[in-house]
Motif scaffolding. Sequence first.
Motif, PDB file in Angstrom:
ATOM      1  N   PHE A  10      63.599-101.960  65.180  1.00 33.73           N
ATOM      2  CA  PHE A  10      62.354-101.643  64.271  1.00 33.73           C
ATOM      3  C   PHE A  10      62.021-100.237  64.765  1.00 33.73           C
ATOM      4  N   THR A  11      61.343 -99.518  63.842  1.00 34.68           N
ATOM      5  CA  THR A  11      61.054 -98.149  64.073  1.00 34.68           C
ATOM      6  C   THR A  11      59.941 -97.969  65.010  1.00 34.68           C
ATOM      7  N   ILE A  12      59.951 -97.071  65.856  1.00 34.87           N
ATOM      8  CA  ILE A  12      58.769 -96.723  66.820  1.00 34.87           C
ATOM      9  C   ILE A  12      57.888 -95.572  66.243  1.00 34.87           C
ATOM     10  N   GLU A  13      58.115 -95.196  65.264  1.00 33.82           N
ATOM     11  CA  GLU A  13      57.283 -94.070  64.611  1.00 33.82           C
ATOM     12  C   GLU A  13      56.116 -94.738  64.282  1.00 33.82           C
ATOM     13  N   PRO A  14      54.887 -94.206  64.520  1.00 34.19           N
ATOM     14  CA  PRO A  14      53.705 -94.814  64.105  1.00 34.19           C
ATOM     15  C   PRO A  14      53.439 -94.718  62.447  1.00 34.19           C
ATOM     16  N   THR A  15      52.845 -95.900  61.954  1.00 32.01           N
ATOM     17  CA  THR A  15      52.684 -95.910  60.748  1.00 32.01           C
ATOM     18  C   THR A  15      51.276 -96.484  60.391  1.00 32.01           C
ATOM     19  N   GLU A  16      50.718 -96.494  59.178  1.00 31.56           N
ATOM     20  CA  GLU A  16      49.334 -97.076  58.935  1.00 31.56           C
ATOM     21  C   GLU A  16      49.480 -98.673  59.061  1.00 31.56           C
ATOM     22  N   GLN A  17      50.263 -99.191  58.723  1.00 35.25           N
ATOM     23  CA  GLN A  17      50.579-100.655  59.405  1.00 35.25           C
ATOM     24  C   GLN A  17      50.566-100.950  61.024  1.00 35.25           C
ATOM     25  N   THR A  18      51.091-100.111  61.710  1.00 31.24           N
ATOM     26  CA  THR A  18      51.278-100.330  62.858  1.00 31.24           C
ATOM     27  C   THR A  18      49.852-100.067  63.774  1.00 31.24           C
ATOM     28  N   LEU A  19      49.228 -98.834  63.355  1.00 32.34           N
ATOM     29  CA  LEU A  19      48.002 -98.490  63.906  1.00 32.34           C
ATOM     30  C   LEU A  19      46.822 -99.631  63.368  1.00 32.34           C
ATOM     31  N   SER A  20      47.146 -99.954  62.042  1.00 32.90           N
ATOM     32  CA  SER A  20      46.126-101.026  61.792  1.00 32.90           C
ATOM     33  C   SER A  20      46.147-102.514  62.435  1.00 32.90           C
ATOM     34  N   LEU A  21      47.378-102.894  62.743  1.00 35.42           N
ATOM     35  CA  LEU A  21      47.628-104.222  63.641  1.00 35.42           C
ATOM     36  C   LEU A  21      47.137-104.158  65.074  1.00 35.42           C
ATOM     37  N   TYR A  22      47.329-102.510  65.600  1.00 28.13           N
ATOM     38  CA  TYR A  22      46.667-102.354  66.797  1.00 28.13           C
ATOM     39  C   TYR A  22      45.231-102.444  66.935  1.00 28.13           C
ATOM     40  N   VAL A  23      44.596-102.079  65.749  1.00 32.05           N
ATOM     41  CA  VAL A  23      43.326-102.145  65.872  1.00 32.05           C
ATOM     42  C   VAL A  23      42.672-103.544  65.868  1.00 32.05           C
ATOM     43  N   ILE A  24      43.166-104.462  64.982  1.00 33.12           N
ATOM     44  CA  ILE A  24      42.989-106.105  65.029  1.00 33.12           C
ATOM     45  C   ILE A  24      43.248-106.551  66.289  1.00 33.12           C
ATOM     46  N   TYR A  25      44.383-106.052  66.978  1.00 36.92           N
ATOM     47  CA  TYR A  25      44.755-106.622  68.361  1.00 36.92           C
ATOM     48  C   TYR A  25      43.540-106.155  69.278  1.00 36.92           C
ATOM     49  N   GLU A  26      43.228-105.065  69.457  1.00 36.45           N
ATOM     50  CA  GLU A  26      42.156-104.453  70.092  1.00 36.45           C
ATOM     51  C   GLU A  26      40.927-105.123  69.956  1.00 36.45           C
ATOM     52  N   CYS A  27      40.427-105.237  68.749  1.00 38.21           N
ATOM     53  CA  CYS A  27      39.198-105.704  68.601  1.00 38.21           C
ATOM     54  C   CYS A  27      39.065-107.312  69.018  1.00 38.21           C
ATOM     55  N   HIS A  28      40.169-108.080  69.253  1.00 43.53           N
ATOM     56  CA  HIS A  28      40.032-109.282  69.671  1.00 43.53           C
ATOM     57  C   HIS A  28      39.809-109.109  71.203  1.00 43.53           C
ATOM     58  N   HIS A  29      40.142-107.927  71.798  1.00 44.89           N
ATOM     59  CA  HIS A  29      39.840-107.981  73.456  1.00 44.89           C
ATOM     60  C   HIS A  29      38.908-107.117  73.834  1.00 44.89           C
ATOM     61  N   ILE A  30      38.547-106.076  73.283  1.00 47.58           N
ATOM     62  CA  ILE A  30      37.587-105.389  73.716  1.00 47.58           C
ATOM     63  C   ILE A  30      36.385-104.929  72.712  1.00 47.58           C
ATOM     64  N   GLU A  31      35.477-104.338  72.935  1.00 43.34           N
ATOM     65  CA  GLU A  31      34.216-104.129  72.086  1.00 43.34           C
ATOM     66  C   GLU A  31      34.861-102.880  71.026  1.00 43.34           C
ATOM     67  N   PRO A  32      34.608-103.602  69.810  1.00 51.00           N
ATOM     68  CA  PRO A  32      35.159-102.695  68.633  1.00 51.00           C
ATOM     69  C   PRO A  32      34.966-101.163  68.482  1.00 51.00           C
ATOM     70  N   ARG A  33      33.615-101.081  68.967  1.00 44.07           N
ATOM     71  CA  ARG A  33      33.239 -99.524  69.137  1.00 44.07           C
ATOM     72  C   ARG A  33      34.171 -98.717  70.095  1.00 44.07           C
ATOM     73  N   SER A  34      34.836 -99.298  70.982  1.00 47.89           N
ATOM     74  CA  SER A  34      35.356 -98.507  71.928  1.00 47.89           C
ATOM     75  C   SER A  34      36.957 -98.185  71.243  1.00 47.89           C
ATOM     76  N   VAL A  35      37.339 -98.815  70.233  1.00 50.12           N
ATOM     77  CA  VAL A  35      38.704 -98.713  69.810  1.00 50.12           C
ATOM     78  C   VAL A  35      38.790 -97.423  69.125  1.00 50.12           C
ATOM     79  N   ASP A  36      37.902 -96.671  68.666  1.00 50.87           N
ATOM     80  CA  ASP A  36      37.715 -95.445  68.094  1.00 50.87           C
ATOM     81  C   ASP A  36      38.183 -94.304  69.298  1.00 50.87           C
ATOM     82  N   SER A  37      37.825 -94.351  70.622  1.00 50.53           N
ATOM     83  CA  SER A  37      38.215 -93.815  71.486  1.00 50.53           C
ATOM     84  C   SER A  37      39.506 -93.998  71.856  1.00 50.53           C
TER      85      SER A  37
END
Length: 244
Positions: free
Chosen positions: A1-28
């Motif tokens: 699989f490609t390691i180049e960042p895409t809209e889909q990979t960043l979107s999935l990362y956001v969902i993953y982080e929102c399950h583990h930390i305060e979503p307001r911190s994901v922006d940072s």
Amino acid sequence: FTIEPTEQTLSLYVIYECHHIEPRSVDSYLSGICSELEPFYPNVRKIRSSNLVSRTLRGGKRLYSQPVKRKRALTSDDINLAFERLHCSTKYDDLLFLTQLLTGFYALMRLGELVWPDRHDLRSFTKVSRRTTVLLTTHSFEFTLRTHKSDRQFSGDSVLVHDDSLAGPRVVELFKTYLALRDSAFPCRAELWLRHDGSIPTRSWFIRQLRTMFLDDPLVCGHSMRAGGATALALAGVSGSLIQ
């Protein structure tokens, strides 16, 4: 699989982080990731700003964010209570705490400008207010903050409390009383704020005194002084531009 960042990979990362930390911190987190990846993937910030990533982050905040827990600002009644309890005390440290509390409240000072950090590696004498900077008049007192976090020119700021302000004459008289005791006990020391044993008051010491005074109220913290003083000025009709 490609390691180049895409809209889909960043979107999935956001969902993953929102399950583990305060979503307001994901922006940072995303900003930090973009800073690291930009030299290798110049389009990463454009991808970060895409509709998919932005809407995913917005949805994560709506679904998983927790209410903001704010500390309580001290009120004028709190200050009056502390004054009534301690102004007649014969203990040196009680007078020190009360003087710092009222000075911080009425001069809108941060706790870090009155005490030393608990961590030794963060302590610096360049931030300690000096006794030699104190100026007393019949109706006011003034001293200099040598450096602080908003002092970009390292020129210091003057703290002035006048008895015809919201503070009233009791704060000026209290400061003069503390200063007389301090000068009697430590005539050769340079620091303005000193405890009975000659040590500079620390943050943990001040917080213990604060919690004892207000019965371990978990919503009272060091910032409660500055926030309470600003609120009191606003209630007295002082304009926001002057309070800032």
